[in-house]
Design a protein around this motif. Structure first.
Motif, short mmCIF file in Angstrom:
data_model
loop_
_atom_site.label_atom_id
_atom_site.label_comp_id
_atom_site.label_asym_id
_atom_site.label_seq_id
_atom_site.Cartn_x
_atom_site.Cartn_y
_atom_site.Cartn_z
N MET A 1 0.82 -1.20 0.00
CA MET A 1 0.00 0.00 0.00
C MET A 1 0.86 1.27 0.00
SD MET A 1 -3.26 0.07 -0.24
CE MET A 1 -4.79 -0.13 0.56
N THR A 2 1.88 1.29 0.85
CA THR A 2 2.73 2.47 0.94
C THR A 2 3.45 2.74 -0.37
OG1 THR A 2 3.03 2.06 3.29
CG2 THR A 2 4.60 3.54 2.26
N ASP A 3 3.95 1.67 -1.03
CA ASP A 3 4.62 1.85 -2.30
C ASP A 3 3.69 2.45 -3.35
OD1 ASP A 3 6.95 0.84 -1.26
OD2 ASP A 3 6.73 -1.14 -2.18
N ALA A 4 2.47 1.96 -3.41
CA ALA A 4 1.49 2.48 -4.37
C ALA A 4 1.17 3.93 -4.07
CB ALA A 4 0.23 1.64 -4.37
N LEU A 5 0.98 4.26 -2.82
CA LEU A 5 0.68 5.64 -2.43
C LEU A 5 1.83 6.56 -2.81
CD1 LEU A 5 -1.09 7.75 -1.08
CD2 LEU A 5 -0.09 7.06 1.11
N ALA A 6 3.04 6.16 -2.51
CA ALA A 6 4.21 6.98 -2.84
C ALA A 6 4.35 7.15 -4.35
CB ALA A 6 5.48 6.37 -2.24
N TYR A 7 4.19 6.05 -5.08
CA TYR A 7 4.34 6.09 -6.52
C TYR A 7 3.31 7.02 -7.16
CZ TYR A 7 3.99 4.74 -11.41
OH TYR A 7 3.92 4.76 -12.78
N PHE A 8 2.03 6.81 -6.86
CA PHE A 8 1.00 7.60 -7.51
C PHE A 8 1.01 9.06 -7.04
CE2 PHE A 8 -0.65 3.33 -8.43
CZ PHE A 8 -0.71 3.45 -9.80
N SER A 9 1.37 9.30 -5.81
CA SER A 9 1.49 10.68 -5.33
C SER A 9 2.60 11.40 -6.07
CB SER A 9 1.74 10.70 -3.82
OG SER A 9 0.63 10.18 -3.13
N ALA A 10 3.74 10.74 -6.23
CA ALA A 10 4.86 11.35 -6.96
C ALA A 10 4.49 11.57 -8.43
CB ALA A 10 6.10 10.47 -6.84
#
Length: 135
Positions: A1-10
């Motif tokens: 979840m954290t990886d997806a959040l970081a990726y899409f936010s960036a």
């Protein structure tokens, strides 16, 4: 979840799309300059209304003089062209806050947003594969 959040936010911090750019232009909330980084022949053929022309090869030498200190949104031809990403790198190296308009000029035009050339407005067409066609 954290990886997806970081990726899409960036991703969203560095990209925008034709719909959001046009919406910001239309409602007056555009806090950026839209920059067409294609060459002179491409610009002359047609470009997004409201864009300024600064070919990618000239970004390093002309951006500060011609644009000053503003946020920029860059575009090139299409999703098949990486000229917008290359120009974004050059703007970022100069210290600009920059985003790329995904889809480029192709999707701007296909979605029916205003296009012009030196002769004035060009016909607007909505491609039913990428935009709602209202009759």
């Amino acid at each position: 979840m954290t990886d997806a959040l970081a990726y899409f936010s960036a991703k969203l911090a560095h990209e925008t799309d034709a719909s959001d750019v046009y919406g910001a232009q239309r409602d007056g909330s555009a806090d950026f300059v839209l920059v067409d980084v294609r060459d002179d022949a491409a610009w002359a053929q047609g470009h997004a209304v409201g864009a300024v022309h600064l070919p990618r090869r000239d970004v390093a030498s002309r951006a500060r003089t011609e644009l000053g200190d503003v946020d920029v949104v860059v575009y090139c031809w299409s999703p098949g062209c990486n000229g917008g990403a290359k120009a974004a790198v050059e703007f970022a190296q100069l210290g600009y806050r920059v985003r790329e308009m995904i889809g480029g000029f192709e999707y701007w035009a296909r979605e029916g947003y205003p296009v012009e050339n030196a002769g004035g407005p060009l016909p607007r067409h909505h491609d039913p594969l990428v935009a709602i066609v209202r009759t």
